[in-house]
Design a protein around this motif. Sequence first.
Motif, PDB file in Angstrom:
ATOM      1  N   ALA A   1       0.808  -1.356   0.078  1.00  0.00           N
ATOM      2  CA  ALA A   1      -0.083  -0.005  -0.171  1.00  0.00           C
ATOM      3  C   ALA A   1       0.920   1.312   0.114  1.00  0.00           C
ATOM      4  CB  ALA A   1      -0.925   0.106   1.191  1.00  0.00           C
ATOM      5  N   ILE A   2       2.083   1.170   0.740  1.00  0.00           N
ATOM      6  CA  ILE A   2       2.735   2.337   0.724  1.00  0.00           C
ATOM      7  C   ILE A   2       3.456   2.652  -0.502  1.00  0.00           C
ATOM      8  CG2 ILE A   2       5.199   3.307   1.527  1.00  0.00           C
ATOM      9  CD1 ILE A   2       4.406   1.920   4.144  1.00  0.00           C
ATOM     10  N   GLU A   3       3.819   1.729  -1.488  1.00  0.00           N
ATOM     11  CA  GLU A   3       4.306   1.894  -2.659  1.00  0.00           C
ATOM     12  C   GLU A   3       3.249   2.419  -3.754  1.00  0.00           C
ATOM     13  OE1 GLU A   3       7.449   1.560  -3.713  1.00  0.00           O
ATOM     14  OE2 GLU A   3       7.710   1.028  -1.547  1.00  0.00           O
ATOM     15  N   ARG A   4       1.876   1.912  -3.596  1.00  0.00           N
ATOM     16  CA  ARG A   4       0.956   2.488  -4.262  1.00  0.00           C
ATOM     17  C   ARG A   4       0.709   4.093  -3.899  1.00  0.00           C
ATOM     18  NH1 ARG A   4      -3.977  -1.561  -4.192  1.00  0.00           N
ATOM     19  NH2 ARG A   4      -4.860   0.247  -5.298  1.00  0.00           N
ATOM     20  N   ALA A   5       0.833   4.267  -2.700  1.00  0.00           N
ATOM     21  CA  ALA A   5       0.730   5.650  -2.368  1.00  0.00           C
ATOM     22  C   ALA A   5       1.897   6.532  -2.750  1.00  0.00           C
ATOM     23  CB  ALA A   5       0.649   5.789  -0.535  1.00  0.00           C
ATOM     24  N   ARG A   6       3.062   6.020  -2.914  1.00  0.00           N
ATOM     25  CA  ARG A   6       4.167   6.899  -3.533  1.00  0.00           C
ATOM     26  C   ARG A   6       3.873   7.443  -4.792  1.00  0.00           C
ATOM     27  NH1 ARG A   6       7.992   3.499  -0.025  1.00  0.00           N
ATOM     28  NH2 ARG A   6       8.825   4.900   1.507  1.00  0.00           N
ATOM     29  N   LEU A   7       3.032   6.345  -5.545  1.00  0.00           N
ATOM     30  CA  LEU A   7       2.871   6.664  -7.098  1.00  0.00           C
ATOM     31  C   LEU A   7       1.717   7.683  -7.277  1.00  0.00           C
ATOM     32  CD1 LEU A   7       2.758   2.997  -8.394  1.00  0.00           C
ATOM     33  CD2 LEU A   7       4.837   4.731  -8.654  1.00  0.00           C
ATOM     34  N   ARG A   8       1.057   7.760  -6.317  1.00  0.00           N
ATOM     35  CA  ARG A   8      -0.046   8.685  -6.309  1.00  0.00           C
ATOM     36  C   ARG A   8       0.247   9.945  -5.796  1.00  0.00           C
ATOM     37  NH1 ARG A   8      -5.629   5.342  -4.683  1.00  0.00           N
ATOM     38  NH2 ARG A   8      -4.912   3.288  -5.870  1.00  0.00           N
ATOM     39  N   GLY A   9       1.393  10.188  -4.806  1.00  0.00           N
ATOM     40  CA  GLY A   9       1.846  11.319  -4.373  1.00  0.00           C
ATOM     41  C   GLY A   9       3.236  11.448  -4.549  1.00  0.00           C
ATOM     42  N   PRO A  10       3.833  11.643  -5.827  1.00  0.00           N
ATOM     43  CA  PRO A  10       5.323  11.614  -6.099  1.00  0.00           C
ATOM     44  C   PRO A  10       6.014  12.520  -5.321  1.00  0.00           C
ATOM     45  CG  PRO A  10       4.136  12.238  -7.954  1.00  0.00           C
ATOM     46  CD  PRO A  10       3.265  11.679  -7.070  1.00  0.00           C
ATOM     47  N   ASP A  11       5.646  13.750  -5.171  1.00  0.00           N
ATOM     48  CA  ASP A  11       6.080  14.848  -4.448  1.00  0.00           C
ATOM     49  C   ASP A  11       6.018  14.948  -2.805  1.00  0.00           C
ATOM     50  OD1 ASP A  11       3.415  15.233  -4.413  1.00  0.00           O
ATOM     51  OD2 ASP A  11       3.745  17.473  -4.303  1.00  0.00           O
ATOM     52  N   LEU A  12       5.318  13.494  -2.418  1.00  0.00           N
ATOM     53  CA  LEU A  12       5.325  13.738  -0.849  1.00  0.00           C
ATOM     54  C   LEU A  12       6.326  12.722  -0.487  1.00  0.00           C
ATOM     55  CD1 LEU A  12       1.529  13.135  -0.444  1.00  0.00           C
ATOM     56  CD2 LEU A  12       2.723  15.291  -0.223  1.00  0.00           C
ATOM     57  N   LYS A  13       6.555  12.916   0.829  1.00  0.00           N
ATOM     58  CA  LYS A  13       7.656  12.047   1.479  1.00  0.00           C
ATOM     59  C   LYS A  13       7.051  11.129   2.468  1.00  0.00           C
ATOM     60  CE  LYS A  13      11.839  12.159   4.289  1.00  0.00           C
ATOM     61  NZ  LYS A  13      12.868  13.052   4.961  1.00  0.00           N
ATOM     62  N   LEU A  14       7.089   9.843   2.261  1.00  0.00           N
ATOM     63  CA  LEU A  14       6.452   8.726   3.226  1.00  0.00           C
ATOM     64  C   LEU A  14       7.468   8.270   4.023  1.00  0.00           C
ATOM     65  CD1 LEU A  14       4.170   9.075   0.831  1.00  0.00           C
ATOM     66  CD2 LEU A  14       3.696   6.757   1.504  1.00  0.00           C
ATOM     67  N   ILE A  15       7.347   8.208   5.148  1.00  0.00           N
ATOM     68  CA  ILE A  15       8.303   7.680   6.394  1.00  0.00           C
ATOM     69  C   ILE A  15       7.933   6.500   7.035  1.00  0.00           C
ATOM     70  CG2 ILE A  15       9.615   8.098   8.295  1.00  0.00           C
ATOM     71  CD1 ILE A  15       9.265  11.099   7.707  1.00  0.00           C
ATOM     72  N   ALA A  16       8.367   5.150   6.520  1.00  0.00           N
ATOM     73  CA  ALA A  16       7.741   4.072   6.980  1.00  0.00           C
ATOM     74  C   ALA A  16       8.379   3.451   8.034  1.00  0.00           C
ATOM     75  CB  ALA A  16       7.389   3.208   6.016  1.00  0.00           C
ATOM     76  N   ASP A  17       7.892   2.852   9.221  1.00  0.00           N
ATOM     77  CA  ASP A  17       8.316   2.086  10.254  1.00  0.00           C
ATOM     78  C   ASP A  17       7.444   0.877  10.477  1.00  0.00           C
ATOM     79  OD1 ASP A  17       9.827   1.071  12.320  1.00  0.00           O
ATOM     80  OD2 ASP A  17       9.271   2.265  13.743  1.00  0.00           O
ATOM     81  N   VAL A  18       7.741  -0.230   9.646  1.00  0.00           N
ATOM     82  CA  VAL A  18       6.933  -1.508   9.774  1.00  0.00           C
ATOM     83  C   VAL A  18       7.472  -2.639  10.270  1.00  0.00           C
ATOM     84  CG1 VAL A  18       5.396  -2.782   8.387  1.00  0.00           C
ATOM     85  CG2 VAL A  18       5.785  -0.460   7.939  1.00  0.00           C
ATOM     86  N   GLN A  19       7.099  -2.953  11.462  1.00  0.00           N
ATOM     87  CA  GLN A  19       7.202  -4.385  12.057  1.00  0.00           C
ATOM     88  C   GLN A  19       6.368  -5.458  11.535  1.00  0.00           C
ATOM     89  OE1 GLN A  19       9.992  -4.377  13.771  1.00  0.00           O
ATOM     90  NE2 GLN A  19      10.352  -2.054  13.350  1.00  0.00           N
ATOM     91  N   PRO A  20       6.965  -6.715  11.642  1.00  0.00           N
ATOM     92  CA  PRO A  20       6.237  -7.921  11.298  1.00  0.00           C
ATOM     93  C   PRO A  20       4.858  -8.132  12.134  1.00  0.00           C
ATOM     94  CG  PRO A  20       8.554  -8.303  11.157  1.00  0.00           C
ATOM     95  CD  PRO A  20       8.386  -7.209  11.847  1.00  0.00           C
ATOM     96  N   TRP A  21       3.764  -8.548  11.593  1.00  0.00           N
ATOM     97  CA  TRP A  21       2.540  -8.567  12.552  1.00  0.00           C
ATOM     98  C   TRP A  21       1.626  -9.477  11.313  1.00  0.00           C
ATOM     99  CZ3 TRP A  21       1.926  -8.401  17.261  1.00  0.00           C
ATOM    100  CH2 TRP A  21       0.546  -8.572  17.839  1.00  0.00           C
ATOM    101  N   PHE A  22       1.132 -10.525  12.036  1.00  0.00           N
ATOM    102  CA  PHE A  22       0.192 -11.535  11.277  1.00  0.00           C
ATOM    103  C   PHE A  22      -1.195 -11.460  12.037  1.00  0.00           C
ATOM    104  CE2 PHE A  22       4.684 -12.769  10.677  1.00  0.00           C
ATOM    105  CZ  PHE A  22       4.550 -13.063   9.289  1.00  0.00           C
ATOM    106  N   VAL A  23      -2.076 -11.432  11.020  1.00  0.00           N
ATOM    107  CA  VAL A  23      -3.560 -11.306  11.397  1.00  0.00           C
ATOM    108  C   VAL A  23      -4.486 -12.281  10.977  1.00  0.00           C
ATOM    109  CG1 VAL A  23      -3.335  -9.143  12.257  1.00  0.00           C
ATOM    110  CG2 VAL A  23      -4.349  -9.713  10.145  1.00  0.00           C
ATOM    111  N   ARG A  24      -5.870 -12.946  11.357  1.00  0.00           N
ATOM    112  CA  ARG A  24      -6.527 -13.483  10.714  1.00  0.00           C
ATOM    113  C   ARG A  24      -7.404 -12.584   9.659  1.00  0.00           C
ATOM    114  NH1 ARG A  24      -6.734 -18.633   9.052  1.00  0.00           N
ATOM    115  NH2 ARG A  24      -6.182 -19.320  10.928  1.00  0.00           N
ATOM    116  N   GLY A  25      -7.490 -12.660   8.525  1.00  0.00           N
ATOM    117  CA  GLY A  25      -8.353 -11.706   7.787  1.00  0.00           C
ATOM    118  C   GLY A  25      -8.472 -12.027   6.164  1.00  0.00           C
TER     119      GLY A  25
END
Length: 472
Positions: A331-355
């Motif tokens: 989803a972050i990569e898709r957001a970068r394409l939609r806002g190329p002039d924006l700076k996305l700072i990501a800190d993502v840790q592993p997490w698993f859910v049922r869904g």
Amino acid sequence: MNRLSLRSRLALLTAAAVAVAVAAAALACWLITRDQLMKELDKSLRQPDLVSVGVISNTLHQDGCHATAPTQGDAPGRYISATTSAQVVLADGTSCWVQGHITIPTNETDRQIAAREVPDGVLRTVTANGQKLRVFTAPTNITVGGVPAAVSVARPLSDVTDPLTTLAWVLLAVAGIGVVGAGAAGTVIARTGLRPVDRLTGTVEHIARTEDLNVRIPVEGEDEIARLGSSFNAMTAALASSRDRQQQLIADAGHELRTPLTSLRTNIELLERSEATGRALPPEDRKALLASVKAQMTELAALIGDLQELSRPDAVRTLDVVAVHEVTGTAIERARLRGPDLKLIADVQPWFVRGEAAALERAIVNLLDNAVKFSPPGGEIEVRLYRGQLTVRDHGPGIPAEELPHVFERFWRSSSARSLPGSGLGLSIVARTVQQSGGEVSLGPAPGGGTLATVTLPGAPTAPPDGPVPTG
């Protein structure tokens, strides 16, 4: 029985229950009375002075009996009660009549009692002249011609059976009256008790006939019928609310679809008119018009996709183990394409859910789209995933406090976002997807300005080898 009404069945069951109870009570009463009467009859026969020695002596000579059978002139009740018969039985087996209308049949036991071979008296039931008798034979100190004698006393069993027959008819009459009364009482009770059910039935029939879901049943008390009425009222209220939401969804969807369709039709008519008149549009205008058509088609397709997502029933969803950190990265990569002039700072840790992976990705994409849409040019978007809590923070104008309670409503759009593309369904989809995964979502002001979206999903930092994902 199934063809009868519930009221009739209750009345019949009440009458049947009372009939069984009354019959059991009457039978017990009759049996107890019979046993008591038989005990009294036997007790009366065992009375030692019932036939006195003087009475017997008036009938006997030392060398034999005066009479061996009753005659027409005998007074059967002269010495004992009128229903009692008596006779003397000698040890040689002969008998001498003493009292009553009937000669009592003798047997070997009577002879043994007279001969003192049996020390105690014996009770038995015999039949004489077609009449059943209860007989008691007891030893005496009398001798006739040197032969010891015993005395037999008898009373007809009719002394017991006749009162029992009368009692049986009385009990039968009382039982019949009781059953009839129970049936009448059961009918009254069923009519009174089922009156709320009749009201419920009438209300259901009215709703089925008129489709009026605003009708309510008056609820009185806290019994089962009252609970049924309350449950029915809650059900019709839920149905009415669902129908209102459905109608509102159709109206809102029609309103949202009208805008891109109108704009699309206008642009296509302009192109058609240009072709029909032969007056070509300037290349820049044509290019802009085609870009507008493409954007409107994209917006229309997105709106239809959102509507399809919201209309999907929960039952058709397949839940799997989803790596939220991987979905968030996509989803972050898709957001970068939609806002190329924006700076996305990501800190993502592993997490698993049922869904559902696709639904979760769409929900996270919607959150990031909102952040991209409201971020100023060159702004920053901060995305963090730690121990099941995903936060998306932008530095845009934020959401007014009075509008926060409405952000997850379908087709709701902030006054500052009405000029921006979108259908107003994105956050509704986010809320529904997160709730289906057992999580929670909220939007609020971020410290220092902007908006902070928080999603909490139950799961685990490592993927389980098999089975459900642990929660907590």
